[in-house]
Design an enzyme around this catalytic site. Structure first.
Site, PDB file in Angstrom:
ATOM      1  N   TYR A   1       0.849  -1.198   0.000  1.00 47.75           N
ATOM      2  CA  TYR A   1       0.000   0.000   0.000  1.00 47.75           C
ATOM      3  C   TYR A   1       0.887   1.252   0.000  1.00 47.75           C
ATOM      4  O   TYR A   1       0.703   2.169  -0.808  1.00 47.75           O
ATOM      5  CB  TYR A   1      -0.912  -0.047   1.237  1.00 47.75           C
ATOM      6  CG  TYR A   1      -1.444   1.278   1.720  1.00 47.75           C
ATOM      7  CD1 TYR A   1      -2.511   1.896   1.078  1.00 47.75           C
ATOM      8  CD2 TYR A   1      -0.890   1.903   2.838  1.00 47.75           C
ATOM      9  CE1 TYR A   1      -3.005   3.106   1.530  1.00 47.75           C
ATOM     10  CE2 TYR A   1      -1.378   3.103   3.304  1.00 47.75           C
ATOM     11  CZ  TYR A   1      -2.430   3.719   2.648  1.00 47.75           C
ATOM     12  OH  TYR A   1      -2.922   4.915   3.089  1.00 47.75           O
TER      13      TYR A   1
ATOM     14  N   LYS B   1       1.541   4.426  -2.498  1.00 51.46           N
ATOM     15  CA  LYS B   1       1.364   5.828  -2.070  1.00 51.46           C
ATOM     16  C   LYS B   1       2.585   6.653  -2.523  1.00 51.46           C
ATOM     17  O   LYS B   1       2.452   7.828  -2.859  1.00 51.46           O
ATOM     18  CB  LYS B   1       1.208   5.940  -0.535  1.00 51.46           C
ATOM     19  CG  LYS B   1      -0.062   5.361   0.052  1.00 51.46           C
ATOM     20  CD  LYS B   1      -1.339   6.025  -0.426  1.00 51.46           C
ATOM     21  CE  LYS B   1      -1.637   7.368   0.211  1.00 51.46           C
ATOM     22  NZ  LYS B   1      -2.948   7.909  -0.271  1.00 51.46           N
TER      23      LYS B   1
HETATM   24  P1  NAD Z   1     -11.535   5.536   3.582  1.00 49.72           P
HETATM   25  O1  NAD Z   1     -11.386   4.109   3.187  1.00 49.72           O
HETATM   26  O2  NAD Z   1     -12.436   5.873   4.706  1.00 49.72           O
HETATM   27  O3  NAD Z   1     -11.977   6.387   2.308  1.00 49.72           O
HETATM   28  C1  NAD Z   1     -11.508   6.135   1.021  1.00 49.72           C
HETATM   29  C2  NAD Z   1     -12.635   6.381   0.031  1.00 49.72           C
HETATM   30  O4  NAD Z   1     -12.120   6.146  -1.288  1.00 49.72           O
HETATM   31  C3  NAD Z   1     -13.829   5.425   0.211  1.00 49.72           C
HETATM   32  O5  NAD Z   1     -15.045   6.149   0.354  1.00 49.72           O
HETATM   33  C4  NAD Z   1     -13.825   4.581  -1.060  1.00 49.72           C
HETATM   34  O6  NAD Z   1     -15.133   4.210  -1.495  1.00 49.72           O
HETATM   35  C5  NAD Z   1     -13.137   5.525  -2.043  1.00 49.72           C
HETATM   36  N1  NAD Z   1     -12.539   4.803  -3.163  1.00 49.72           N
HETATM   37  C6  NAD Z   1     -11.670   3.764  -3.108  1.00 49.72           C
HETATM   38  N2  NAD Z   1     -11.378   3.337  -4.334  1.00 49.72           N
HETATM   39  C7  NAD Z   1     -12.054   4.123  -5.209  1.00 49.72           C
HETATM   40  C8  NAD Z   1     -12.165   4.167  -6.618  1.00 49.72           C
HETATM   41  N3  NAD Z   1     -11.514   3.303  -7.398  1.00 49.72           N
HETATM   42  N4  NAD Z   1     -12.960   5.111  -7.173  1.00 49.72           N
HETATM   43  C9  NAD Z   1     -13.652   5.982  -6.400  1.00 49.72           C
HETATM   44  N5  NAD Z   1     -13.585   5.992  -5.051  1.00 49.72           N
HETATM   45  C10 NAD Z   1     -12.801   5.065  -4.461  1.00 49.72           C
HETATM   46  O7  NAD Z   1     -10.038   6.060   3.843  1.00 49.72           O
HETATM   47  P2  NAD Z   1      -9.537   7.306   4.721  1.00 49.72           P
HETATM   48  O8  NAD Z   1      -9.050   6.781   6.024  1.00 49.72           O
HETATM   49  O9  NAD Z   1     -10.550   8.383   4.707  1.00 49.72           O
HETATM   50  O10 NAD Z   1      -8.250   7.752   3.922  1.00 49.72           O
HETATM   51  C11 NAD Z   1      -8.292   8.840   3.026  1.00 49.72           C
HETATM   52  C12 NAD Z   1      -6.892   9.069   2.430  1.00 49.72           C
HETATM   53  O11 NAD Z   1      -5.986   9.361   3.479  1.00 49.72           O
HETATM   54  C13 NAD Z   1      -6.328   7.874   1.677  1.00 49.72           C
HETATM   55  O12 NAD Z   1      -5.655   8.353   0.534  1.00 49.72           O
HETATM   56  C14 NAD Z   1      -5.303   7.298   2.635  1.00 49.72           C
HETATM   57  O13 NAD Z   1      -4.249   6.661   1.944  1.00 49.72           O
HETATM   58  C15 NAD Z   1      -4.814   8.558   3.343  1.00 49.72           C
HETATM   59  N6  NAD Z   1      -4.273   8.345   4.691  1.00 49.72           N
HETATM   60  C16 NAD Z   1      -5.072   7.832   5.666  1.00 49.72           C
HETATM   61  C17 NAD Z   1      -4.553   7.661   6.954  1.00 49.72           C
HETATM   62  C18 NAD Z   1      -5.432   7.143   8.071  1.00 49.72           C
HETATM   63  O14 NAD Z   1      -4.921   7.006   9.186  1.00 49.72           O
HETATM   64  N7  NAD Z   1      -6.711   6.887   7.831  1.00 49.72           N
HETATM   65  C19 NAD Z   1      -3.215   8.006   7.237  1.00 49.72           C
HETATM   66  C20 NAD Z   1      -2.440   8.526   6.198  1.00 49.72           C
HETATM   67  C21 NAD Z   1      -2.968   8.693   4.928  1.00 49.72           C
END
Ligand code: NAD
Length: 361
Positions: A160, A164
Site C-alpha cells: 500500500y 502511495k
Molecule cells: P476511507 O477508506 O475511509 O476512504 C476512502 C474512500 O475512497 C472510500 O469512500 C472509497 O469508497 C473511495 N474509493 C476507493 N477506491 C475508489 C475508486 N476506485 N474510485 C472511487 N472511489 C474510491 O479512507 P480514509 O481513512 O478516509 O483515507 C483517506 C486518504 O488518506 C487515503 O488516501 C489514505 O491513503 C490517506 N491516509 C489515511 C490515513 C489514516 O490514518 N486513515 C493516514 C495517512 C494517509
C-alpha cells in the site's frame, strides 16, 4: 497493468450542477468524499462556503448541499463530469490499507491517480491536492521529528505504501505553473476522530477478544496521531495558499497534531475512555519482531496449502514499537498551519463519538 487510453470527452459535458453564484475558485470536488477523511473534508468545505462535488464509488452519506458523482476514479468517463467546472480537486480516495490486493493498490493508487491528473487537465482544473501519507518515508526504523527532506523509503513497510509513493511522485511531478496546473501533497499520519471506521473499532474489537494485553517495547515510543479536522484544515490551507506566486506547487507537507504521544498511551486512553483495560504486560520489541517474522515465514511455507492472513506482522510490530513522528514546521511556515484541535480535546471528542462501543460495567 496500465489502463488503456481514454478518448477525451470534454465536449460531452456541457454543465456542472454546482451552484452558479459561487465563484469558480470556491468550487471543488472531493474524490473519495464518502470516506472517513473525505466526509470531514466535505463538511469543512461547505462550512467555509465552498460548493462541493463528491466523487466516490459509493454514496456514503446524504447531503442535499452536495452533488454526488458515483464511479471509479480509474475511469475517465466516470470522472470527467465531476471535475468539469471546478478549480480545485482534493484526491483522498484509496483502497483500505488492510486489503491484501496488490493489483487493486496499483490500479487505484497509481494508474488511477494518473487518470485523475489527466482528467484534471482535460477538465481545466487548476489545483490538485493529494492526500498522501507520512509513511512514504518510513522504513520500520525510528523517525524522530522527520522533515519532508527525508528521502522516500527504499523499503516501504507494505505494498500500500509503495503505491502511495508512486502516487505522490506522479502528483508532485505533474505540477506545471506554465499550464496553470498546480499540485501539492498532504502527508498525514494516524488520522483519528469521529466516524473513523478503522482505528477505534478495530482496537475495541481486539480488546473484546482479549488481544490488547501486551505493550510492545517499553511503551515510550512517540508517534503522531492526527485529529481528522486538523488534517482537513491542512488540506484546505494548502489549496488556498497554492498559487503561481507562492511557489508551493510540487511540494509535500506533513500535517500532524504537533503533539507526538507515546503510541501505547494513546491507545490506552481510547481503551480506558471506553471502559476497557489498558495493555499492561511488556514484551521486548525484538522478541515481538522476530516472533512476527517467524509467523510470516510460516505463512509463506504454508501458502501452497492454505492462504493465511496474519494480523501479527513485522510491519505492525514496527508501527507499534518504533518512534515515528514528523515535523510540521514547513506547513506552519508556508501554509500558516496550526492544529485547530489539541490532543486532549481530540481524544475526548473521539471517545464520546464512540460511546456506543463502551464496555458495560
Ligand atoms: P476511507 O477508506 O475511509 O476512504 C476512502 C474512500 O475512497 C472510500 O469512500 C472509497 O469508497 C473511495 N474509493 C476507493 N477506491 C475508489 C475508486 N476506485 N474510485 C472511487 N472511489 C474510491 O479512507 P480514509 O481513512 O478516509 O483515507 C483517506 C486518504 O488518506 C487515503 O488516501 C489514505 O491513503 C490517506 N491516509 C489515511 C490515513 C489514516 O490514518 N486513515 C493516514 C495517512 C494517509
Amino acid at each position: 497493468m496500465e489502463q488503456a487510453a481514454v478518448e477525451p470527452i470534454k465536449d460531452q459535458v456541457t454543465q456542472t450542477h454546482l451552484t452558479e453564484d459561487i465563484p469558480k475558485d470556491r468550487k471543488c470536488t472531493v474524490i473519495g468524499g464518502s470516506g472517513f477523511l473525505g466526509q470531514h473534508m466535505v463538511e469543512q468545505l461547505l462550512e467555509r462556503g465552498y460548493a462541493v462535488n463528491v466523487f466516490d464509488k459509493r454514496q456514503g452519506f446524504d447531503n442535499p448541499r452536495v452533488q454526488f458523482f458515483l464511479g471509479d476514479l480509474c475511469n475517465q468517463q466516470d470522472l470527467y463530469p465531476a471535475l468539469k467546472g471546478v478549480s480545485t480537486v482534493f484526491h483522498c480516495a484509496s483502497p483500505a490499507p488492510s486489503s491484501n490486493n496488490k493489483e487493486l493498490f496499483y490500479r487505484v493508487n497509481y494508474t488511477g491517480t494518473k487518470n485523475v491528473i489527466e482528467t484534471c487537465r482535460e477538465a481545466g482544473v487548476q489545483k490538485l491536492i493529494l492526500t498522501s501519507s507520512a509513511s512514504v518515508i518510513f522504513e520500520g526504523v525510528d523517525i524522530k521529528n522527520g522533515t519532508e527532506d527525508l528521502p522516500y523509503a527504499m523499503k516501504p513497510i507494505d505494498y500500500y505504501t509503495e503505491t502511495k509513493i508512486l502516487q505522490e511522485k506522479a502528483v508532485l511531478g505533474a505540477n506545471d505553473p506554465d499550464k496553470n496546473f498546480l499540485t501539492t501533497a498532504i502527508r498525514p499520519h494516524g488520522i483519528f476522530g469521529p466516524r473513523d471506521p478503522q482505528l477505534v473499532p478495530v482496537l475495541i474489537e481486539a480488546a473484546r477478544k482479549g488481544k490488547m494485553k501486551f505493550v510492545i517495547g517499553n511503551g515510550k515510543n512517540l508517534v503522531d496521531f492526527t485529529f481528522v479536522e486538523n488534517v482537513v484544515h491542512g488540506h484546505i490551507l494548502a489549496a488556498e495558499r497554492l498559487s503561481r506566486d507562492t511557489g508551493l506547487g510540487g511540494k509535500a507537507f506533513h500535517i500532524t497534531n504537533d503533539e507526538p504521544v507515546p503510541f501505547w498511551t494513546f491507545l490506552s486512553r481510547i481503551l480506558t475512555g471506553l471502559n476497557y483495560e489498558a495493555p499492561k504486560y511488556h514484551i521486548p520489541y525484538w522478541v515481538a519482531y522476530y516472533l512476527a517474522l517467524l509467523v510470516s515465514l510460516f505463512v509463506v511455507v504454508m501458502s501452497p496449502v492454505i492462504q493465511l492472513q496474519p494480523t501479527f506482522t513485522p510491519m505492525r510490530v514496527a508501527l507499534a514499537g518504533t518512534f515515528h513522528y514528523y515535523s510540521c514546521e514547513k506547513a506552519k511556515k508556508l501554509l500558516g498551519y496550526q492544529p485547530l484541535v489539541a490532543m486532549d480535546d481530540a481524544v475526548e471528542r473521539t471517545v464520546q463519538s464512540f460511546r456506543h462501543l463502551r464496555k458495560a460495567q
